[in-house]
Design a protein around this motif. Sequence first.
Motif, PDB file in Angstrom:
ATOM      1  N   GLY A 174       0.726  -2.724  10.272  1.00  0.00           N
ATOM      2  CA  GLY A 174       1.488  -2.852   8.897  1.00  0.00           C
ATOM      3  C   GLY A 174       0.923  -1.991   7.785  1.00  0.00           C
ATOM      4  O   GLY A 174       1.568  -1.521   6.827  1.00  0.00           O
ATOM      5  N   CYS A 175      -0.380  -1.392   8.084  1.00  0.00           N
ATOM      6  CA  CYS A 175      -0.907  -0.507   6.986  1.00  0.00           C
ATOM      7  C   CYS A 175      -0.800   1.009   7.431  1.00  0.00           C
ATOM      8  O   CYS A 175      -1.085   1.954   6.642  1.00  0.00           O
ATOM      9  CB  CYS A 175      -2.459  -0.867   7.117  1.00  0.00           C
ATOM     10  N   PHE A 176      -0.227   1.523   8.828  1.00  0.00           N
ATOM     11  CA  PHE A 176      -0.041   2.841   9.015  1.00  0.00           C
ATOM     12  C   PHE A 176       0.608   3.735   8.184  1.00  0.00           C
ATOM     13  O   PHE A 176       0.153   4.821   7.509  1.00  0.00           O
ATOM     14  CB  PHE A 176       0.724   2.858  10.459  1.00  0.00           C
ATOM     15  N   PHE A 177       1.654   3.501   7.426  1.00  0.00           N
ATOM     16  CA  PHE A 177       2.341   4.211   6.617  1.00  0.00           C
ATOM     17  C   PHE A 177       1.643   4.289   5.198  1.00  0.00           C
ATOM     18  O   PHE A 177       1.813   5.055   4.325  1.00  0.00           O
ATOM     19  CB  PHE A 177       3.843   3.810   6.482  1.00  0.00           C
ATOM     20  N   ILE A 178       1.060   2.968   5.071  1.00  0.00           N
ATOM     21  CA  ILE A 178       0.339   3.143   3.711  1.00  0.00           C
ATOM     22  C   ILE A 178      -0.906   4.244   3.906  1.00  0.00           C
ATOM     23  O   ILE A 178      -1.070   5.029   2.817  1.00  0.00           O
ATOM     24  CB  ILE A 178      -0.350   1.775   3.320  1.00  0.00           C
ATOM     25  N   PHE A 179      -1.712   3.952   4.862  1.00  0.00           N
ATOM     26  CA  PHE A 179      -2.501   5.107   5.038  1.00  0.00           C
ATOM     27  C   PHE A 179      -2.026   6.525   5.014  1.00  0.00           C
ATOM     28  O   PHE A 179      -2.554   7.403   4.503  1.00  0.00           O
ATOM     29  CB  PHE A 179      -3.235   4.689   6.384  1.00  0.00           C
ATOM     30  N   LEU A 180      -0.805   6.603   5.702  1.00  0.00           N
ATOM     31  CA  LEU A 180      -0.404   8.094   6.014  1.00  0.00           C
ATOM     32  C   LEU A 180       0.011   8.720   4.446  1.00  0.00           C
ATOM     33  O   LEU A 180       0.065   9.960   4.330  1.00  0.00           O
ATOM     34  CB  LEU A 180       0.954   7.852   6.772  1.00  0.00           C
ATOM     35  N   SER A 181       0.527   7.960   3.579  1.00  0.00           N
ATOM     36  CA  SER A 181       0.970   8.367   2.417  1.00  0.00           C
ATOM     37  C   SER A 181       0.125   8.153   1.069  1.00  0.00           C
ATOM     38  O   SER A 181       0.486   8.587   0.154  1.00  0.00           O
ATOM     39  CB  SER A 181       2.539   7.689   2.203  1.00  0.00           C
ATOM     40  N   SER A 194      -0.973   1.704  -6.888  1.00  0.00           N
ATOM     41  CA  SER A 194      -1.980   0.376  -6.906  1.00  0.00           C
ATOM     42  C   SER A 194      -1.458  -0.510  -6.424  1.00  0.00           C
ATOM     43  O   SER A 194      -2.034  -1.319  -5.644  1.00  0.00           O
ATOM     44  CB  SER A 194      -2.517   0.234  -8.529  1.00  0.00           C
ATOM     45  N   SER A 195      -0.242  -0.905  -6.464  1.00  0.00           N
ATOM     46  CA  SER A 195       0.762  -1.951  -5.784  1.00  0.00           C
ATOM     47  C   SER A 195       0.355  -1.686  -4.323  1.00  0.00           C
ATOM     48  O   SER A 195       0.608  -2.742  -3.606  1.00  0.00           O
ATOM     49  CB  SER A 195       2.277  -2.052  -6.279  1.00  0.00           C
ATOM     50  N   LEU A 196       0.773  -0.554  -3.760  1.00  0.00           N
ATOM     51  CA  LEU A 196       0.435  -0.132  -2.390  1.00  0.00           C
ATOM     52  C   LEU A 196      -0.405  -0.565  -1.913  1.00  0.00           C
ATOM     53  O   LEU A 196      -0.687  -1.195  -0.959  1.00  0.00           O
ATOM     54  CB  LEU A 196       0.917   1.351  -2.259  1.00  0.00           C
ATOM     55  N   TRP A 197      -1.883  -0.212  -2.567  1.00  0.00           N
ATOM     56  CA  TRP A 197      -3.127  -0.806  -2.101  1.00  0.00           C
ATOM     57  C   TRP A 197      -3.198  -2.217  -2.250  1.00  0.00           C
ATOM     58  O   TRP A 197      -4.037  -2.611  -1.537  1.00  0.00           O
ATOM     59  CB  TRP A 197      -4.138   0.073  -2.786  1.00  0.00           C
ATOM     60  N   THR A 198      -2.709  -2.736  -3.304  1.00  0.00           N
ATOM     61  CA  THR A 198      -2.690  -4.486  -2.926  1.00  0.00           C
ATOM     62  C   THR A 198      -2.032  -5.144  -1.883  1.00  0.00           C
ATOM     63  O   THR A 198      -2.367  -5.875  -1.186  1.00  0.00           O
ATOM     64  CB  THR A 198      -1.895  -4.796  -4.450  1.00  0.00           C
ATOM     65  N   PHE A 199      -0.831  -4.209  -1.681  1.00  0.00           N
ATOM     66  CA  PHE A 199      -0.206  -4.744  -0.180  1.00  0.00           C
ATOM     67  C   PHE A 199      -1.178  -4.580   0.918  1.00  0.00           C
ATOM     68  O   PHE A 199      -1.078  -5.310   1.787  1.00  0.00           O
ATOM     69  CB  PHE A 199       1.035  -4.023  -0.067  1.00  0.00           C
ATOM     70  N   HIS A 200      -2.006  -3.549   1.067  1.00  0.00           N
ATOM     71  CA  HIS A 200      -2.825  -3.301   1.997  1.00  0.00           C
ATOM     72  C   HIS A 200      -3.843  -4.265   1.897  1.00  0.00           C
ATOM     73  O   HIS A 200      -4.167  -4.982   3.091  1.00  0.00           O
ATOM     74  CB  HIS A 200      -3.610  -1.688   1.793  1.00  0.00           C
ATOM     75  N   ASN A 201      -4.333  -4.969   0.763  1.00  0.00           N
ATOM     76  CA  ASN A 201      -5.279  -5.778   0.770  1.00  0.00           C
ATOM     77  C   ASN A 201      -4.746  -7.017   1.350  1.00  0.00           C
ATOM     78  O   ASN A 201      -5.361  -7.952   2.131  1.00  0.00           O
ATOM     79  CB  ASN A 201      -5.953  -6.038  -0.486  1.00  0.00           C
ATOM     80  N   ILE A 202      -3.582  -7.374   0.890  1.00  0.00           N
ATOM     81  CA  ILE A 202      -2.850  -8.611   1.410  1.00  0.00           C
ATOM     82  C   ILE A 202      -2.674  -8.752   2.946  1.00  0.00           C
ATOM     83  O   ILE A 202      -2.716  -9.565   3.612  1.00  0.00           O
ATOM     84  CB  ILE A 202      -1.513  -8.605   0.816  1.00  0.00           C
ATOM     85  N   MET A 203      -2.538  -7.453   3.792  1.00  0.00           N
ATOM     86  CA  MET A 203      -2.401  -7.586   4.941  1.00  0.00           C
ATOM     87  C   MET A 203      -3.939  -7.885   5.945  1.00  0.00           C
ATOM     88  O   MET A 203      -3.958  -8.160   6.918  1.00  0.00           O
ATOM     89  CB  MET A 203      -2.127  -6.034   5.623  1.00  0.00           C
ATOM     90  N   PHE A 204      -4.848  -7.932   4.962  1.00  0.00           N
ATOM     91  CA  PHE A 204      -6.081  -8.629   5.353  1.00  0.00           C
ATOM     92  C   PHE A 204      -5.859 -10.201   5.817  1.00  0.00           C
ATOM     93  O   PHE A 204      -6.792 -10.671   6.786  1.00  0.00           O
ATOM     94  CB  PHE A 204      -7.297  -8.548   4.559  1.00  0.00           C
ATOM     95  N   VAL A 205      -4.929 -10.742   5.165  1.00  0.00           N
ATOM     96  CA  VAL A 205      -4.789 -12.325   5.462  1.00  0.00           C
ATOM     97  C   VAL A 205      -4.197 -12.581   6.741  1.00  0.00           C
ATOM     98  O   VAL A 205      -4.948 -13.401   7.385  1.00  0.00           O
ATOM     99  CB  VAL A 205      -3.804 -12.712   4.063  1.00  0.00           C
ATOM    100  N   PRO A 206      -3.215 -11.897   7.051  1.00  0.00           N
ATOM    101  CA  PRO A 206      -2.608 -12.462   8.612  1.00  0.00           C
ATOM    102  C   PRO A 206      -3.812 -11.734   9.636  1.00  0.00           C
ATOM    103  O   PRO A 206      -4.079 -12.759  10.688  1.00  0.00           O
ATOM    104  CB  PRO A 206      -1.350 -11.545   8.772  1.00  0.00           C
ATOM    105  N   MET A 207      -4.378 -10.770   9.244  1.00  0.00           N
ATOM    106  CA  MET A 207      -5.355 -10.447  10.325  1.00  0.00           C
ATOM    107  C   MET A 207      -6.530 -11.445  10.632  1.00  0.00           C
ATOM    108  O   MET A 207      -7.147 -11.913  11.625  1.00  0.00           O
ATOM    109  CB  MET A 207      -5.904  -8.909  10.067  1.00  0.00           C
ATOM    110  N   CYS A 208      -7.062 -11.770   9.420  1.00  0.00           N
ATOM    111  CA  CYS A 208      -8.274 -12.820   9.456  1.00  0.00           C
ATOM    112  C   CYS A 208      -7.817 -14.254   9.784  1.00  0.00           C
ATOM    113  O   CYS A 208      -8.516 -15.000  10.249  1.00  0.00           O
ATOM    114  CB  CYS A 208      -9.027 -12.827   7.912  1.00  0.00           C
TER     115      CYS A 208
END
Length: 223
Positions: A174-181, A194-208
Amino acid sequence: MSKNLLHTIAIHLDIIAPLAALFFALFRKEKRLGEHIYIVIFLFIQLSLNTWAKVIMHCNCGLTNIYLYKTNCLLSFITLSLYFLSKWKSYISPANHLKARIIIGILSLIILAFIYFDGQDNAFNSYSYSLTALFICTWCILYYYAKLKKPDIAKITTTRSFWFVSGLFVYYAGCFFIFLSFKFLTLSKDPHVSSLWTFHNIMFVPMCIAFSTGFRCQTSHTI
């Protein structure tokens, strides 16, 4: 609940979610961790380094927290690769296991080289993060392939491994393209970065959530 409060929670989910998963790890059903200790270490890396990064961000002391994210990237790759190595140990020959360790060692050096020779100490390192995401997703796909090849567990969803690997796959895919760009968008001063990195932080939720579910499972399996 106000938008400001929701935004504050969202940007701190990279701390809140690992902390919650570690709570479930503390009160897990099966006390023996085995190779799953690497998942606990990974969560601790996220909790400690992300907390440290947030403290620097909020203190406005003129320091950069980029080096913490770079450290996080390398330590996460090594820790998770060791996790998968320990899982493969019973499924591949000692010679192939040695080859796998050598390959992971070389990949770790490649990631370290991208970090060290980046030349921009204050910029996010997209290359190292996207490579880490790509490699971890590859390890996860190899896990799923092994399960399809040898479906020796009747209910895969009762095993810790399934939930741990699935959580990792969801996060890194889910974060691959965030990291890439992210580096390009940061340097170009994109207003949505900043919104993009907030989405990255939200991706911690399904993982955890997946990790927490895994810690509640009583079945531990090598693959």
